[in-house]
Every structure is written in C-alpha cells, then in structure tokens.
Design an enzyme around this catalytic site. Structure first.
Site, PDB file in Angstrom:
ATOM      1  N   ARG A 223      -1.495  -9.071 -21.117  1.00 14.02           N
ATOM      2  CA  ARG A 223      -2.275  -8.826 -22.150  1.00 14.02           C
ATOM      3  C   ARG A 223      -1.532  -7.910 -23.342  1.00 14.02           C
ATOM      4  O   ARG A 223      -2.178  -7.790 -24.288  1.00 14.02           O
ATOM      5  CB  ARG A 223      -3.622  -8.016 -21.787  1.00 14.02           C
TER       6      ARG A 223
ATOM      7  N   PRO B  41       0.754  -1.271  -0.047  1.00 18.34           N
ATOM      8  CA  PRO B  41       0.068  -0.064  -0.176  1.00 18.34           C
ATOM      9  C   PRO B  41       0.984   1.168   0.078  1.00 18.34           C
ATOM     10  O   PRO B  41       0.223   2.500  -0.384  1.00 18.34           O
ATOM     11  CB  PRO B  41      -0.913  -0.063   1.173  1.00 18.34           C
TER      12      PRO B  41
ATOM     13  N   ASP C 108      -6.867   0.593 -26.126  1.00 22.84           N
ATOM     14  CA  ASP C 108      -7.206   0.590 -24.702  1.00 22.84           C
ATOM     15  C   ASP C 108      -7.509   1.968 -23.994  1.00 22.84           C
ATOM     16  O   ASP C 108      -7.101   3.041 -24.831  1.00 22.84           O
ATOM     17  CB  ASP C 108      -6.102   0.028 -23.777  1.00 22.84           C
TER      18      ASP C 108
ATOM     19  N   GLU D 177       1.693  -7.171   8.318  1.00 22.89           N
ATOM     20  CA  GLU D 177       1.927  -6.016   8.063  1.00 22.89           C
ATOM     21  C   GLU D 177       3.058  -5.754   6.851  1.00 22.89           C
ATOM     22  O   GLU D 177       3.809  -4.564   6.923  1.00 22.89           O
ATOM     23  CB  GLU D 177       2.445  -5.327   9.580  1.00 22.89           C
TER      24      GLU D 177
HETATM   25  C1  LIG Z   1       1.106  -7.062   3.383  1.00 24.67           C
HETATM   26  O1  LIG Z   1       0.832  -7.059   2.191  1.00 24.67           O
HETATM   27  C2  LIG Z   1       0.140  -6.152   1.424  1.00 24.67           C
HETATM   28  C3  LIG Z   1      -1.024  -5.632   2.248  1.00 24.67           C
HETATM   29  C4  LIG Z   1      -1.887  -4.590   1.651  1.00 24.67           C
HETATM   30  C5  LIG Z   1      -1.814  -4.294   0.177  1.00 24.67           C
HETATM   31  N1  LIG Z   1      -2.384  -3.492  -0.636  1.00 24.67           N
HETATM   32  C6  LIG Z   1      -2.063  -2.997  -1.637  1.00 24.67           C
HETATM   33  C7  LIG Z   1      -2.567  -2.308  -2.806  1.00 24.67           C
HETATM   34  O2  LIG Z   1      -2.097  -2.322  -3.902  1.00 24.67           O
HETATM   35  O3  LIG Z   1      -3.641  -1.518  -2.470  1.00 24.67           O
HETATM   36  S1  LIG Z   1      -0.438  -4.125  -2.206  1.00 24.67           S
HETATM   37  C8  LIG Z   1      -0.681  -4.822  -0.466  1.00 24.67           C
HETATM   38  C9  LIG Z   1       0.200  -5.845   0.259  1.00 24.67           C
END
Ligand SMILES: COc1ccc2nc(C(=O)O)sc2c1
Length: 239
Positions: A154, A85, A169, A112
């Site tokens: 793709r 994230p 696209d 985490e």
């Molecule tokens: C713990 O690993 C994670 C947790 C949440 C997460 N959220 C992502 C996203 O791209 O929103 S990748 C990702 C990897």
C-alpha cells in the site's frame, strides 16, 4: 518490486490476488510469485519436516528442502523475511523500508519452525530479517506474510488511489489516527463533532491533531516517548 512467498499452503496466499493488491499486480506495480515448498521434495511422501534434535514437541522443517527452494527463489538483490514469533516486531518503519526493496522473499514456517541453519546459510548471501507481527503465536507464517505484504504494498507509488491516505496513516507522524465520520450528521442520536462541519480547515486540522494525541496518550502512551525530537509543539503539550 517483486514479492515471492514460499509455503506449504500456497492457497493461503490467494488473498494476495484480491482487491487492492490484485489490482496492483494487474497494473504491473508489483510481481508476485507463490511457491509450494513441497515442489522441492523428492520422496514419495513429499516430507518437509522431521523430529527436533534434543527432543521436545512438534516437528522442525528440513534444511535439505528449504535450502534448494531459497536457492531457486532468491536472487542477487533479495531481502529474505522469515516470520517467526521469536522475530523483531514488524513496524510501520519496517514497512517503509521494505517498500524500497527490489525483491522480497517471505519464507513461511509451520510446525515448530524452520531449521535455524537455513536462516544462517541464507544470511551468508543476503539480508535476512526474522520478524513477528505481534506478541501472540500463530500456527504458521502465512497470515503474518499477508499482513506484512499489505502494509508494504500500500506504500508503493500508485497503489493507493488517494496518495494522501498513506501520508495520513496512523503512525505516519508517530501518532494513532483520531476518529473519522461521514454522513448522516446525526445517527442513532449521535452527532458528528461540529468542528468537522465548520469549514474552518485550520480548526479542523487542530482538532484532528488533538484527537490523535489524546487517543495515543490513552491507548499507546509508549509511542509519545518515541516521537522524534521537536515533534510536539507547545499546543500539543497542553493537550
Ligand atoms: C512456524 O511458523 C510460525 C509460527 C507462528 C508464528 N507467529 C508469528 C507472529 O508473527 O506472531 S510468525 C509465525 C511463524
């Protein structure tokens, strides 16, 4: 191209072997390996995580497990992609860049996340991208890998039946795609726009461009400012 995915939920990646992607594998257009991170554990519990230094909620994935896994899976020409994230936003431009790579390895975190030293150590030997597929938080990286792999594969030559699809696209010209229609001409008293049945392809192309511009201005106005210099002609600017 070869793709490898390291995860504690290998079954989550089963969709990679279905439909379009499965056919690309069967046709030898891509090679895919999915690896269970727990195969690199040595304790009876096959532990892959531990408590975070400094306290806080959740668990962190152990470097002593990830390190040997990536040592075995990555090669001379690998780009390592780590969904997180906290990563850079994944974009169509990145999908095109990844489609030129010889070998992509995706490291799927859970809990985490992965001990940062795993990424820092890998970055001493190969390009490493920490990438997010959107401004929301998933439970792990596997769903993000499915999204990114589909967006990349793709684009590979021969994967899409109609090469024009990839070129046309959304985002290929920086705009969102406009609406699409098929038979019947009228459905629940909703008619297909007359221009699409006119047979006048210059007019149809202009209408489609106008629809794409209007939709982009309405839904993603920030994309207009990101268009390459000279992308909009005087007719576009009048839309
Ligand atoms: C713990 O690993 C994670 C947790 C949440 C997460 N959220 C992502 C996203 O791209 O929103 S990748 C990702 C990897």
């Amino acid at each position: 191209m070869r793709l490898d995915v390291v995860t504690i939920f290998p079954e989550y990646l089963d969709p990679l072997r279905a439909a379009l992607l499965g056919r690309a594998i069967d046709r030898g257009l891509i090679e895919v390996g999915v690896h269970d991170l727990r195969d690199w554990t040595h304790d009876v519990h096959r532990a892959v995580d531990d408590a975070p230094y400094g306290g806080g909620p959740g668990m962190v994935m152990k470097p002593q497990i990830w390190g040997p896994a990536l040592d075995d899976v990555c090669g001379e020409n690998t780009r390592l992609v780590v969904p997180t994230p906290a990563g850079r936003p994944f974009t169509q431009a990145m999908a095109h860049q990844y489609a030129t790579e010889e070998h992509l390895v995706f490291a799927c975190g859970r809990y985490e996340g992965i001990d940062q030293r795993v990424i820092d150590d890998a970055a001493r030997r190969m390009p490493v991208d920490e990438v997010s597929i959107g401004d929301y938080v998933l439970v792990g990286g596997e769903a993000a890998v499915l999204v990114m792999v589909e967006a990349v594969v793709r684009l590979l030559p021969g994967v899409l039946g109609n090469a024009r699809s990839a070129e046309e696209d959304s985002f290929s010209d920086g705009l969102l795609e406009g609406p699409s229609y098929t038979r019947p001409e009228v459905w629940r008293d909703l008619a297909v726009p007359d221009v699409l049945r006119s047979g006048n392809h210059a007019l149809i192309d202009r209408w489609r461009r106008d629809q794409a511009l209007e939709r982009t201005v309405r839904r993603r106005p920030e994309l207009i400012g990101q268009l390459p210099e000279g992308s909009l002609d005087k007719h576009d600017l009048a839309v």
